[in-house]
Design a protein around this motif. Structure first.
Motif: not given
Length: 153
Positions: A31-32, A66-67, A125-131
């Motif tokens: 992590s960073p 995160f990416e 809060m970082l989240r992942a979404l479908p592209k």
């Protein structure tokens, strides 16, 4: 480096504070807090940066990290904290000295969205979404943000 170790960071007057992190999974990706700071971040001493600039630079590191863990069908977003504001697909990040951070993007229904936040209230809060279906490849804002830091000499 183990999860509870510190990354080597520059020292001296104006150097960033040491970061530290502990992960429950010993095989968790770095992590960073565990990675060395890029030259673009340490070039200017922390004591010469506004709170907004220093927060912006570290946000870039978190976003990139995160990416790196997303698959090709996911894009980064932030979950709004407090209230029912929802999720913002990150399409831009900026700061306004001395103390404002701004996220630009769209919500889950595609409506333009912007979050303006004082650094003292920064809570993301970082989240992942479908592209998005209409985009052939997932967009990565972290790379563009880091590239912008490199050009800022």
């Amino acid at each position: 480096m183990t999860d509870d170790q510190q990354a080597e960071k520059p020292t001296g007057v104006g150097a960033p504070r040491i970061a530290r992190v502990v992960h429950s999974d010993p095989n968790a990706p770095a992590s960073p807090e565990q990675k060395p700071l890029p030259d673009s971040v340490v070039r200017k001493p922390v004591d010469k940066k506004s709170a907004a600039e220093w927060a912006y630079e570290r946000l870039i590191l978190y976003i990139q990290n995160f990416e790196e863990q997303l698959d090709s069908e996911q894009e980064i977003a932030i979950g709004m904290t407090g209230g029912n504001a929802g999720v913002l697909r990150i399409e831009g990040v900026g700061y306004f000295d001395p103390d404002i951070i701004t996220f630009y993007g769209s919500d889950e229904s595609g409506m333009r969205t912007q979050l303006v936040q004082h650094v003292s209230q920064l809570n993301v809060m970082l989240r992942a979404l479908p592209k998005l279906e209409e985009t052939p490849v997932a967009r990565r804002i972290g790379f563009r943000l880091a590239e912008d830091l490199e050009q800022d000499e």
